[in-house]
Write a protein that holds these residues in place. Structure first.
Motif, short mmCIF file in Angstrom:
data_model
loop_
_atom_site.label_atom_id
_atom_site.label_comp_id
_atom_site.label_asym_id
_atom_site.label_seq_id
_atom_site.Cartn_x
_atom_site.Cartn_y
_atom_site.Cartn_z
N MET A 24 -11.27 14.79 -8.36
CA MET A 24 -10.85 15.17 -7.07
C MET A 24 -11.93 14.86 -6.11
N GLY A 25 -13.16 15.14 -6.25
CA GLY A 25 -14.30 14.80 -5.25
C GLY A 25 -14.40 13.26 -5.06
N VAL A 26 -13.87 12.39 -5.95
CA VAL A 26 -13.95 10.93 -5.66
C VAL A 26 -12.90 10.65 -4.78
N LEU A 27 -11.48 11.20 -5.07
CA LEU A 27 -10.41 11.29 -4.35
C LEU A 27 -10.76 11.70 -2.84
N ILE A 28 -11.29 12.62 -2.74
CA ILE A 28 -11.47 13.33 -1.03
C ILE A 28 -12.62 12.41 -0.67
N VAL A 29 -13.56 11.63 -1.21
CA VAL A 29 -14.35 10.56 -0.52
C VAL A 29 -13.42 9.54 -0.28
N VAL A 30 -12.75 8.73 -0.92
CA VAL A 30 -12.05 7.72 -0.77
C VAL A 30 -11.01 8.20 0.12
N GLY A 31 -10.27 9.11 0.22
CA GLY A 31 -9.34 9.27 1.33
C GLY A 31 -9.60 9.52 2.61
N THR A 32 -10.82 10.19 2.69
CA THR A 32 -11.84 10.40 4.00
C THR A 32 -12.08 8.95 4.54
N ALA A 33 -12.45 8.15 3.71
CA ALA A 33 -13.09 6.88 4.17
C ALA A 33 -11.73 6.21 4.51
N PHE A 34 -10.77 6.31 4.00
CA PHE A 34 -9.41 5.49 4.35
C PHE A 34 -8.82 5.97 5.69
N LEU A 35 -8.94 7.36 5.97
CA LEU A 35 -8.34 7.80 7.20
C LEU A 35 -9.48 7.50 8.43
N ILE A 36 -10.76 7.45 8.10
CA ILE A 36 -11.62 7.03 9.23
C ILE A 36 -11.29 5.39 9.39
N GLY A 37 -10.88 4.63 8.43
CA GLY A 37 -10.73 3.30 8.65
C GLY A 37 -9.41 3.15 9.65
N VAL A 38 -8.37 3.99 9.15
CA VAL A 38 -7.30 3.77 10.25
C VAL A 38 -7.44 4.16 11.58
N ILE A 39 -8.20 5.16 11.69
CA ILE A 39 -8.33 5.59 12.99
C ILE A 39 -9.21 4.53 13.95
N LEU A 40 -10.23 4.14 13.04
CA LEU A 40 -11.02 3.02 13.88
C LEU A 40 -10.13 1.86 14.21
N HIS A 41 -9.20 1.46 13.04
CA HIS A 41 -8.46 0.29 13.50
C HIS A 41 -7.37 0.60 14.67
N ARG A 42 -7.01 1.79 14.76
CA ARG A 42 -5.91 1.97 16.05
C ARG A 42 -6.73 2.17 17.15
N MET A 43 -7.98 2.43 17.07
CA MET A 43 -8.85 2.64 18.49
C MET A 43 -9.16 1.14 18.77
N ASN A 44 -9.05 0.39 18.04
CA ASN A 44 -9.62 -1.04 18.64
C ASN A 44 -8.22 -1.82 18.81
#
Length: 133
Positions: A24-44
């Motif tokens: 679950m810790g690994v899933l939280i880290v991967v999910g957070t990284a994915f969300l940050i990536g999506v937000i940066l992609h949409r901001m650009n």
């Protein structure tokens, strides 16, 4: 009492529970990284593309009429948008496939026209300048 202390100190966490917590810790880290990536992609500017088949045309500030292409490609019919004096096009929104709502503003109020892209026709829609009885 000595036996109770020994029993408490010998307790070990089951491997399945430890594995689940680490997973679950690994899933939280991967999910957070994915969300940050999506937000940066949409901001650009990623993901802001016009739907296929609906041409977008910039409107002049206050023309008497606007020429809008009626379809996509060469040889497509041309549609003349009937605008009054001091009216201008505020925006366009796709209502459904082949139908676009045009938001027009002028000194006497705002109105919405419906543009049938395939037929190349502009039809009356909603006029906010007319008082309700």
């Amino acid at each position: 009492m000595a036996q109770e202390n020994e029993a408490a100190s010998e307790y070990r966490t089951p491997r399945a529970l430890l594995g689940a917590v680490i997973g679950m810790g690994v899933l939280i880290v991967v999910g957070t990284a994915f969300l940050i990536g999506v937000i940066l992609h949409r901001m650009n500017g990623g993901g802001h593309q016009a739907p296929p088949g609906v041409p977008l045309v910039e409107a002049p500030p206050a023309p008497a009429s606007i020429t809008v292409p009626g379809g996509v490609g060469a040889g497509a019919p041309v549609v003349h948008l009937p605008l009054g004096a001091d009216e201008h096009l505020l925006g366009m929104t796709r209502v459904q496939d082949g139908l676009v709502a045009l938001h027009v503003s002028g000194p006497h109020g705002e109105r919405v026209l419906l543009w049938q892209v395939g037929a190349g026709q502009v039809r009356p829609g909603l006029d906010t300048a007319v008082p309700v009885p």
